[in-house]
Write a protein that holds these residues in place. Structure first.
Motif, PDB file in Angstrom:
ATOM      1  N   PRO A  28       0.400  -1.334   0.020  1.00  0.00           N
ATOM      2  CA  PRO A  28       0.307  -0.111   0.309  1.00  0.00           C
ATOM      3  C   PRO A  28       0.953   1.287   0.089  1.00  0.00           C
ATOM      4  O   PRO A  28       0.189   2.588  -1.073  1.00  0.00           O
ATOM      5  N   ALA A  29       1.651   1.052   0.596  1.00  0.00           N
ATOM      6  CA  ALA A  29       2.737   2.502   0.652  1.00  0.00           C
ATOM      7  C   ALA A  29       3.149   2.960  -0.520  1.00  0.00           C
ATOM      8  O   ALA A  29       3.557   3.886  -1.173  1.00  0.00           O
ATOM      9  N   ALA A  30       3.619   1.876  -0.952  1.00  0.00           N
ATOM     10  CA  ALA A  30       5.037   2.210  -2.344  1.00  0.00           C
ATOM     11  C   ALA A  30       3.428   2.415  -3.602  1.00  0.00           C
ATOM     12  O   ALA A  30       4.150   2.992  -4.337  1.00  0.00           O
ATOM     13  N   LEU A  31       2.161   1.708  -3.873  1.00  0.00           N
ATOM     14  CA  LEU A  31       1.058   2.412  -4.327  1.00  0.00           C
ATOM     15  C   LEU A  31       0.203   3.173  -4.223  1.00  0.00           C
ATOM     16  O   LEU A  31       0.725   4.125  -5.018  1.00  0.00           O
ATOM     17  N   ALA A  32       0.748   4.241  -3.001  1.00  0.00           N
ATOM     18  CA  ALA A  32       0.893   5.206  -2.819  1.00  0.00           C
ATOM     19  C   ALA A  32       1.964   6.535  -3.355  1.00  0.00           C
ATOM     20  O   ALA A  32       1.750   7.358  -3.486  1.00  0.00           O
ATOM     21  N   ARG A  33       3.091   5.975  -3.390  1.00  0.00           N
ATOM     22  CA  ARG A  33       3.882   6.808  -3.684  1.00  0.00           C
ATOM     23  C   ARG A  33       3.654   6.759  -5.082  1.00  0.00           C
ATOM     24  O   ARG A  33       4.511   7.264  -6.005  1.00  0.00           O
ATOM     25  N   GLU A  34       3.596   5.843  -6.041  1.00  0.00           N
ATOM     26  CA  GLU A  34       3.624   5.757  -7.555  1.00  0.00           C
ATOM     27  C   GLU A  34       2.421   6.654  -7.599  1.00  0.00           C
ATOM     28  O   GLU A  34       2.146   7.184  -8.805  1.00  0.00           O
ATOM     29  N   LYS A  35       1.067   6.651  -6.707  1.00  0.00           N
ATOM     30  CA  LYS A  35       0.300   7.783  -7.049  1.00  0.00           C
ATOM     31  C   LYS A  35       0.691   8.750  -6.750  1.00  0.00           C
ATOM     32  O   LYS A  35       0.405   9.811  -7.955  1.00  0.00           O
ATOM     33  N   GLU A  36       1.722   9.791  -6.141  1.00  0.00           N
ATOM     34  CA  GLU A  36       2.179  10.939  -6.346  1.00  0.00           C
ATOM     35  C   GLU A  36       3.296  11.396  -7.753  1.00  0.00           C
ATOM     36  O   GLU A  36       3.065  11.802  -8.082  1.00  0.00           O
ATOM     37  N   ARG A  37       3.739   9.485  -7.869  1.00  0.00           N
ATOM     38  CA  ARG A  37       4.726  10.248  -9.367  1.00  0.00           C
ATOM     39  C   ARG A  37       4.041  10.119 -10.379  1.00  0.00           C
ATOM     40  O   ARG A  37       4.740  10.741 -11.598  1.00  0.00           O
ATOM     41  N   HIS A  38       3.105   9.277 -10.707  1.00  0.00           N
ATOM     42  CA  HIS A  38       2.266   9.795 -11.977  1.00  0.00           C
ATOM     43  C   HIS A  38       0.933  10.092 -11.565  1.00  0.00           C
ATOM     44  O   HIS A  38       0.310   9.124 -11.136  1.00  0.00           O
ATOM     45  N   ALA A  39       0.618  11.198 -11.488  1.00  0.00           N
ATOM     46  CA  ALA A  39      -0.654  12.444 -11.696  1.00  0.00           C
ATOM     47  C   ALA A  39      -1.626  11.551 -12.008  1.00  0.00           C
ATOM     48  O   ALA A  39      -2.003  11.267 -14.029  1.00  0.00           O
ATOM     49  N   GLY A  40      -3.117  11.636 -11.738  1.00  0.00           N
ATOM     50  CA  GLY A  40      -4.598  11.566 -12.958  1.00  0.00           C
ATOM     51  C   GLY A  40      -4.418   9.783 -12.306  1.00  0.00           C
ATOM     52  O   GLY A  40      -5.588   8.999 -12.993  1.00  0.00           O
ATOM     53  N   ILE A  41      -3.605   8.654 -11.978  1.00  0.00           N
ATOM     54  CA  ILE A  41      -4.088   7.161 -12.025  1.00  0.00           C
ATOM     55  C   ILE A  41      -4.733   6.609 -10.677  1.00  0.00           C
ATOM     56  O   ILE A  41      -4.634   7.814  -9.445  1.00  0.00           O
ATOM     57  N   SER A  42      -5.648   5.496 -10.908  1.00  0.00           N
ATOM     58  CA  SER A  42      -6.019   5.253  -9.179  1.00  0.00           C
ATOM     59  C   SER A  42      -6.422   3.678  -9.569  1.00  0.00           C
ATOM     60  O   SER A  42      -6.379   3.545 -10.843  1.00  0.00           O
ATOM     61  N   TYR A  43      -6.459   3.459  -8.743  1.00  0.00           N
ATOM     62  CA  TYR A  43      -6.374   1.731  -8.320  1.00  0.00           C
ATOM     63  C   TYR A  43      -6.733   1.725  -6.999  1.00  0.00           C
ATOM     64  O   TYR A  43      -7.666   1.996  -6.385  1.00  0.00           O
ATOM     65  N   THR A  44      -7.065   0.299  -7.459  1.00  0.00           N
ATOM     66  CA  THR A  44      -7.984  -0.457  -5.963  1.00  0.00           C
ATOM     67  C   THR A  44      -6.751  -1.326  -5.054  1.00  0.00           C
ATOM     68  O   THR A  44      -6.571  -2.300  -6.776  1.00  0.00           O
ATOM     69  N   TYR A  45      -7.007  -2.297  -4.528  1.00  0.00           N
ATOM     70  CA  TYR A  45      -5.955  -2.892  -3.808  1.00  0.00           C
ATOM     71  C   TYR A  45      -6.962  -4.058  -3.431  1.00  0.00           C
ATOM     72  O   TYR A  45      -7.426  -4.197  -2.713  1.00  0.00           O
ATOM     73  N   GLY A  46      -6.076  -5.637  -3.899  1.00  0.00           N
ATOM     74  CA  GLY A  46      -6.849  -6.828  -3.725  1.00  0.00           C
ATOM     75  C   GLY A  46      -6.092  -7.327  -2.824  1.00  0.00           C
ATOM     76  O   GLY A  46      -5.428  -6.888  -1.989  1.00  0.00           O
ATOM     77  N   ARG A  47      -6.948  -8.626  -1.834  1.00  0.00           N
ATOM     78  CA  ARG A  47      -6.135  -9.078  -0.840  1.00  0.00           C
ATOM     79  C   ARG A  47      -5.551 -10.329  -1.224  1.00  0.00           C
ATOM     80  O   ARG A  47      -5.471 -10.714  -2.473  1.00  0.00           O
ATOM     81  N   PRO A  48      -4.525 -10.917  -0.464  1.00  0.00           N
ATOM     82  CA  PRO A  48      -3.576 -11.956  -0.431  1.00  0.00           C
ATOM     83  C   PRO A  48      -4.759 -13.524  -1.013  1.00  0.00           C
ATOM     84  O   PRO A  48      -5.719 -13.483  -0.964  1.00  0.00           O
ATOM     85  N   LEU A  49      -3.625 -14.344  -1.340  1.00  0.00           N
ATOM     86  CA  LEU A  49      -4.217 -15.639  -2.385  1.00  0.00           C
ATOM     87  C   LEU A  49      -4.981 -16.601  -1.288  1.00  0.00           C
ATOM     88  O   LEU A  49      -5.442 -17.482  -1.215  1.00  0.00           O
ATOM     89  N   GLY A  50      -4.062 -16.799   0.008  1.00  0.00           N
ATOM     90  CA  GLY A  50      -4.912 -17.948   1.055  1.00  0.00           C
ATOM     91  C   GLY A  50      -5.350 -17.563   1.996  1.00  0.00           C
ATOM     92  O   GLY A  50      -4.887 -17.103   2.482  1.00  0.00           O
ATOM     93  N   PRO A  51      -5.533 -18.642   3.189  1.00  0.00           N
ATOM     94  CA  PRO A  51      -6.031 -19.946   2.305  1.00  0.00           C
ATOM     95  C   PRO A  51      -6.953 -19.763   1.255  1.00  0.00           C
ATOM     96  O   PRO A  51      -7.912 -19.010   2.162  1.00  0.00           O
TER      97      PRO A  51
END
Length: 301
Positions: free
Chosen positions: A84-107
């Motif tokens: 999440p922190a890395a994605l927030a950083r990328e949002k600062e780097r690239h103006a205008g992008i948006s994202y949603t974040y999924g959950r881990p795979l298991g179990p």
């Protein structure tokens, strides 16, 4: 018609070249399976490409919206904080992008089926599952919630499959370790043990599990011990990542917050409540140096 969000796969990273290439092959296979949308993947640490490069690749392809899926079995510090922190950083780097974040795979039942298959492959012909004790070995974490998830997977693997038992161990950062887990199995009366690595791909840690297993088995010839393979890029794993992508796109996220150290004061971890999250420094990152404040951890509900 609205263009669907792109898919971004976030991996942990490994010093093992074969393991890193297995991840990159997996991302390419997802792209082949879903030509209707851009697919990219990157790592938090240790391996190229860094997650930032994967986001930049999507942006260069005209992507403005994407769903990020952590290619991880449990929700530990990487899935809860680093990504999440890395994605927030990328949002600062690239103006205008948006994202949603999924959950881990298991179990997940699909992964449990693959684990069952790995066990069957590892057993000697004629072995009765009722006489086999399984030792499920996870990565290990300083996050008690993540370690508890491995125990949950072990219990779900045991239910209804007829093994003598399924015990749990960790290869790093948590107890019991692999020799300790094997010793526990033996003390419980196990004469046939299959050590099952709870890992997606090959790497240094799964290799360590196998080495420690062989070392223990050599010192205990009275016990028959076998090593199973990692989960690997099975069709079930490809399908599950797509399922997590669709959940994220729909907003159907069921994150576990009941025992999260960033929300709940668990004994010994009280200082983590509300702690800011900082993205990992990745040595292959292209040098966008943003030294902003940490982004507080949050779960989607």
């Amino acid at each position: 018609m609205t263009t669907p969000p792109a898919l971004l796969i976030a991996g942990h990273g490994t010093r093992d070249d074969a393991g890193a290439e297995a991840f990159r092959d997996f991302v390419r296979e997802l792209g082949r399976r879903h030509p209707e949308l851009p697919v990219a993947g990157g790592f938090i640490e240790l391996s190229p490409p860094p997650l930032g490069d994967a986001v930049a690749e999507l942006v260069e392809r005209g992507v403005r919206r994407f769903a990020a899926v952590p290619l991880m079995l449990v929700s530990a510090g990487h899935a809860k904080g680093d990504i999440p922190a890395a994605l927030a950083r990328e949002k600062e780097r690239h103006a205008g992008i948006s994202y949603t974040y999924g959950r881990p795979l298991g179990p997940h039942p699909a992964l449990l089926r693959v684990l069952e298959r790995r066990l069957a492959e590892a057993m000697d012909p004629g072995w009765d599952p009722a006489e086999v004790t399984v030792l499920l070995v996870g990565r290990g974490s300083t996050d008690p919630d993540a370690n508890a998830e491995v125990f949950k997977a072990a219990r779900l693997l045991w239910e209804g499959r007829g093994y003598a038992g399924v015990e749990t161990a960790f290869v790093s950062l948590a107890q019991p370790d692999v020799p300790g887990g094997l010793e526990r199995c033996a003390r419980l009366g196990a004469r046939r043990i299959v050590v099952l690595p709870y890992f997606l791909f090959t790497g240094i840690l799964p290799d360590r599990v196998r080495f420690q297993t062989e070392e223990w088995a050599g010192a205990h010839p009275e016990t028959q011990v076998r090593s199973a393979d990692v989960i690997g890029p099975e069709p079930e794993l490809l399908d599950l990542v797509w399922e997590r992508y669709e959940e994220a796109v729909r907003g159907d996220l069921r994150m576990n917050c009941d025992s999260c150290v960033y929300r709940i004061a668990l004994p010994g971890f009280e200082d983590k409540v509300g702690a800011p999250q900082q993205p990992h420094f990745h040595p292959d990152d292209d040098g966008h140096h943003h030294h902003g404040h940490g982004h507080a951890h949050s779960h989607a509900h």
